[in-house]
Design an enzyme around this catalytic site. Sequence first.
Site, short mmCIF file in Angstrom:
data_model
loop_
_atom_site.label_atom_id
_atom_site.label_comp_id
_atom_site.label_asym_id
_atom_site.label_seq_id
_atom_site.Cartn_x
_atom_site.Cartn_y
_atom_site.Cartn_z
N GLY A 11 0.80 -1.18 0.01
CA GLY A 11 0.08 0.09 0.09
C GLY A 11 0.72 1.17 -0.10
O GLY A 11 0.32 2.31 0.51
N THR A 12 2.04 1.33 -0.64
CA THR A 12 2.76 2.25 -0.62
C THR A 12 2.15 3.60 -1.66
O THR A 12 2.20 4.49 -1.34
CB THR A 12 4.37 2.18 -1.08
OG1 THR A 12 4.23 1.87 -2.33
CG2 THR A 12 4.86 1.36 -0.26
N MET A 89 -4.52 -7.25 -6.92
CA MET A 89 -3.91 -8.45 -7.79
C MET A 89 -5.04 -9.23 -8.34
O MET A 89 -4.73 -10.19 -8.77
CB MET A 89 -2.87 -9.13 -7.07
CG MET A 89 -1.77 -8.27 -6.25
SD MET A 89 -0.87 -7.30 -7.44
CE MET A 89 -0.11 -8.80 -8.28
N LEU A 92 -10.81 -7.60 -12.31
CA LEU A 92 -12.09 -7.36 -12.46
C LEU A 92 -12.85 -8.14 -13.19
O LEU A 92 -12.60 -8.17 -14.28
CB LEU A 92 -12.40 -5.90 -12.24
CG LEU A 92 -11.70 -5.21 -10.87
CD1 LEU A 92 -11.81 -3.53 -11.30
CD2 LEU A 92 -12.34 -5.41 -9.79
N HIS A 108 0.07 0.79 -13.40
CA HIS A 108 0.77 -0.42 -13.78
C HIS A 108 2.22 0.10 -13.85
O HIS A 108 2.56 1.17 -14.59
CB HIS A 108 0.31 -0.79 -15.29
CG HIS A 108 0.90 -1.97 -15.92
ND1 HIS A 108 0.85 -3.04 -15.11
CD2 HIS A 108 1.84 -2.30 -16.81
CE1 HIS A 108 1.72 -3.93 -15.66
NE2 HIS A 108 2.24 -3.56 -16.67
#
Length: 214
Positions: A11-12, A89, A92, A108
Amino acid sequence: MRLCVLASGSGTNLQAIIDACEKGFISANVVKVISNKKDAYALERARQKGIPSKFIDPKSFRDRKSYDEKIAEEVEEAGADLIVLAGYMLLLTPEFVKRYPYRITNIHPALCPAFPGTHAIKDAIEYRVKVTGVTVHFVDEGMDTGPIILQYPVFVEDDDTVESLEEKIHKVEHKLYPLALRLISLGQIDIQGRHIKILDKDWKKYLEGDDLPW
Ligand code: GRF
């Protein structure tokens, strides 16, 4: 604007987005963080900021479609305008993507359409490209194929390793994603199908130098 962030890992990027919202660089708030991984540090980062966060276990759903229906329920409940994928990851489902046209963003770690998928940095090193970079795009039904909002290059040096390149890419990510969200939150993009025009012609100035733009 209300952002719902989906994250699977450390979560950076989420942290950079939260910080940029706090500083007013993005005209928005992160209203919910959802993860498909129980131990994702992204959830802890949200907790530390008092942002509602939730682990939703894909294994408790009969298929991906019903899992994504649950995610959509959470998005609606949060009243989110934009769904922000930050190291999420799971791919969807088409049903979910169709429900939110131009309302899902992704980051990305390569210059799309090069190196799609989960090992983009390693793939770039193995291919020995001289330039790679970062892409922020809207999500469509493909893997890293949606309309591009912003891209920024990163040079690959002869002595770069996966680790060193990753570090350079992360540095760019932590500025590029907040910048893309800033532009969206300020209405500074003009959507014409695949062509996302940036109305703030000076956008690159935010990425120059080592400092954060907020
Ligand atoms: C980033 O490199 C992003 O480009 C990719 O997943 C990674 C997430 O990192 N989609 P973090 O969890 O934000 O630190």
